[in-house]
Design a protein around this motif. Structure first.
Motif: not given
Lengths: 115, 111
Positions: A3, A93, A103, A105, B35-38, B41, B44-46
């Protein structure tokens, strides 16, 4: 693939010091983005590189901020001199081509605290 | 400046309930992403929905897009405690398909 890798994960420095944040994008990705996230302003795009060339740096807040991408596997974001209002989480990213063109990352971020 | 704005800013539900988050944007787009973010962190793309799509599903996620109203919704069905995170909508701009993110919805799912 590991990643997007960012270092350091945390940085605490004093006002006036130089800060360098580092990013290694996913291998094969040709676009790289630097973002800054704060509670007040949310997630802001600072600069966008494509094929190692800066394409859009309109989000860079001041001349104190500079970014480089000397090769496809490494980028730096430098703040000199740093100020307390620069405290934020900085994300790098990367993005590939083809079906994943949209998308992005994200790396885990660098939490910067300027005292 | 932020293109998208999420609503609500915060949402707290019980495990098993559905969670709905809304996003409004200002200009014409060819796609919209969630996107989600914990906590602590990166994002992250959903899911991505294109402008010619009205609805899209991915597992427990359902996304809708109404280009006439410039709005999108993200539905998480049968929520789990692990869904606790912040959720952001993002829209592309510029020739390089850069993204602008909304302010996010903070979702808490109580076990």
């Amino acid at each position: 693939d590991a990643g997007v890798i960012q270092s350091p994960r945390h940085e605490v420095t004093e006002m006036g010091q130089e800060v360098t944040l580092r990013c290694k994008p996913i291998s094969g990705h040709n676009s790289l983005f630097w973002y800054r996230q704060t509670m007040m302003r949310g997630l802001e795009l600072l600069i966008y590189f494509n094929n190692n060339v800066p394409i859009d740096d309109s989000g860079m807040p001041e001349d104190r901020f500079s970014a480089k991408m000397p090769n496809a596997s490494f980028s730096t974001l430098k703040i000199q001199p740093s100020e307390p209002r620069d405290s934020a989480v900085y994300f790098c990213a990367s993005r590939g081509q083809g079906v994943s063109y949209n998308e992005q990352f994200f790396g885990p971020g660098t939490r910067l605290t300027v005292l | 400046s932020q293109q998208g704005e999420e609503d609500p800013q915060a949402l707290s539900i019980q495990e098993g309930e559905n969670a709905t988050m809304n996003c409004s944007y200002k200009t014409s787009i060819n796609n919209l992403q969630w996107y989600r973010q914990n906590s602590g962190r990166g994002l992250v793309h959903l899911i991505l929905i294109r402008s010619n799509e009205r609805e899209k599903h991915s597992g427990r996620l359902r996304v809708t897009l109404d280009t006439s109203k410039k709005s999108s919704s993200l539905l998480i069905t049968a929520s789990r405690a692990a869904d606790t995170a912040s959720y952001f909508c993002a829209t592309p701009f510029g020739a390089g398909n850069m993204l602008t993110f909304g302010g996010g919805t903070r979702l808490m799912v109580k076990p």
